[in-house]
Design a protein around this motif. Structure first.
Motif, PDB file in Angstrom:
ATOM      1  N   LEU A 188       1.101  -1.068  -0.341  1.00 20.66           N
ATOM      2  CA  LEU A 188      -0.299   0.626  -0.193  1.00 20.66           C
ATOM      3  C   LEU A 188       1.219   1.310   0.051  1.00 20.66           C
ATOM      4  CD1 LEU A 188      -2.823   0.922   0.376  1.00 20.66           C
ATOM      5  CD2 LEU A 188      -3.193   1.400   2.535  1.00 20.66           C
ATOM      6  N   LEU A 189       1.728   1.472   0.908  1.00 21.20           N
ATOM      7  CA  LEU A 189       3.161   2.320   0.918  1.00 21.20           C
ATOM      8  C   LEU A 189       3.617   2.340  -0.310  1.00 21.20           C
ATOM      9  CD1 LEU A 189       4.959   1.875   4.803  1.00 21.20           C
ATOM     10  CD2 LEU A 189       2.799   3.592   3.866  1.00 21.20           C
ATOM     11  N   LYS A 190       3.789   1.517  -0.924  1.00 20.49           N
ATOM     12  CA  LYS A 190       5.130   1.510  -2.388  1.00 20.49           C
ATOM     13  C   LYS A 190       4.053   2.379  -3.673  1.00 20.49           C
ATOM     14  CE  LYS A 190       7.476  -0.476  -4.882  1.00 20.49           C
ATOM     15  NZ  LYS A 190       8.699  -2.113  -5.789  1.00 20.49           N
ATOM     16  N   GLU A 191       2.651   1.433  -3.285  1.00 18.59           N
ATOM     17  CA  GLU A 191       1.259   1.604  -4.619  1.00 18.59           C
ATOM     18  C   GLU A 191       1.130   3.536  -4.059  1.00 18.59           C
ATOM     19  OE1 GLU A 191      -3.023   1.017  -4.697  1.00 18.59           O
ATOM     20  OE2 GLU A 191      -2.017  -0.463  -4.823  1.00 18.59           O
ATOM     21  N   LYS A 192       0.782   3.510  -2.601  1.00 22.29           N
ATOM     22  CA  LYS A 192       0.382   4.877  -2.877  1.00 22.29           C
ATOM     23  C   LYS A 192       1.734   6.587  -3.262  1.00 22.29           C
ATOM     24  CE  LYS A 192      -3.577   4.801  -1.178  1.00 22.29           C
ATOM     25  NZ  LYS A 192      -4.880   5.696  -1.496  1.00 22.29           N
ATOM     26  N   ARG A 193       2.428   5.735  -2.765  1.00 18.99           N
ATOM     27  CA  ARG A 193       3.546   6.900  -2.977  1.00 18.99           C
ATOM     28  C   ARG A 193       4.290   7.235  -4.395  1.00 18.99           C
ATOM     29  NH1 ARG A 193       8.585   5.620  -4.395  1.00 18.99           N
ATOM     30  NH2 ARG A 193       8.667   3.731  -3.374  1.00 18.99           N
ATOM     31  N   ASN A 194       4.047   5.704  -5.090  1.00 22.59           N
ATOM     32  CA  ASN A 194       4.337   5.963  -6.478  1.00 22.59           C
ATOM     33  C   ASN A 194       3.111   6.127  -7.748  1.00 22.59           C
ATOM     34  OD1 ASN A 194       6.543   4.754  -6.700  1.00 22.59           O
ATOM     35  ND2 ASN A 194       5.534   2.865  -6.762  1.00 22.59           N
ATOM     36  N   ARG A 195       2.034   5.847  -6.953  1.00 21.45           N
ATOM     37  CA  ARG A 195       0.634   7.255  -7.763  1.00 21.45           C
ATOM     38  C   ARG A 195       0.859   8.606  -7.667  1.00 21.45           C
ATOM     39  NH1 ARG A 195      -4.041   4.554  -5.320  1.00 21.45           N
ATOM     40  NH2 ARG A 195      -3.956   3.091  -6.967  1.00 21.45           N
ATOM     41  N   LEU A 196       2.140   8.483  -6.248  1.00 20.69           N
ATOM     42  CA  LEU A 196       1.566  10.236  -5.845  1.00 20.69           C
ATOM     43  C   LEU A 196       3.349  11.285  -7.258  1.00 20.69           C
ATOM     44  CD1 LEU A 196       0.423  10.564  -2.749  1.00 20.69           C
ATOM     45  CD2 LEU A 196      -0.061  11.339  -4.591  1.00 20.69           C
ATOM     46  N   MET A 197       3.957   9.883  -7.250  1.00 19.39           N
ATOM     47  CA  MET A 197       4.829  10.533  -7.976  1.00 19.39           C
ATOM     48  C   MET A 197       5.927  10.542  -7.053  1.00 19.39           C
ATOM     49  SD  MET A 197       4.122  11.346 -11.941  1.00 19.39           S
ATOM     50  CE  MET A 197       2.879  13.157 -11.683  1.00 19.39           C
ATOM     51  N   LEU A 198       5.703  10.399  -5.197  1.00 12.31           N
ATOM     52  CA  LEU A 198       7.487  10.479  -4.404  1.00 12.31           C
ATOM     53  C   LEU A 198       8.437   9.874  -4.469  1.00 12.31           C
ATOM     54  CD1 LEU A 198       4.812  12.094  -2.186  1.00 12.31           C
ATOM     55  CD2 LEU A 198       6.369  13.207  -3.275  1.00 12.31           C
ATOM     56  N   THR A 199       9.234  10.286  -4.491  1.00 10.41           N
ATOM     57  CA  THR A 199      10.426   8.871  -4.397  1.00 10.41           C
ATOM     58  C   THR A 199      10.629   9.666  -2.686  1.00 10.41           C
ATOM     59  OG1 THR A 199      12.734  10.748  -3.564  1.00 10.41           O
ATOM     60  CG2 THR A 199      11.802  10.155  -5.832  1.00 10.41           C
TER      61      THR A 199
END
Length: 90
Positions: A7-18
């Motif tokens: 979930l963390l990785k998915e949400k972070r990637n969706r927001l285009m954050l490193t």
């Protein structure tokens, strides 16, 4: 029920954050955030402040992060209504 690290990785990637941007925003070490996202450290090991800040930053329901489901489903699964003592009417 989704693993918190996915979930963390998915949400972070969706927001285009490193990972660095997230760790900086939370004022935690990069390695600490990596351990959250890789599932090495579970969400219940985070401080309350870090967990809530992470949820706000990545737009995650805190119940979803902690328990892998939304609040209503979690409370139904755990039969909370049966465990809460009823307040007598006056």
């Amino acid at each position: 029920m989704q693993d918190s690290w996915k979930l963390l990785k998915e949400k972070r990637n969706r927001l285009m954050l490193t990972q660095v941007e997230v760790s900086d925003a939370l004022d935690i070490g990069f390695g600490t955030y990596q351990r959250y996202e890789h599932g090495i450290v579970k969400p219940h090991r985070m401080s309350l402040g870090t967990g809530l800040a992470l949820c706000a930053l990545l737009d995650i329901d805190p119940y979803e992060l902690a328990f892998g489901t939304d609040k209503e489903t979690y409370m139904l699964q755990e039969n909370f209504n049966e465990k809460i003592p009823q307040i007598p009417q006056l």
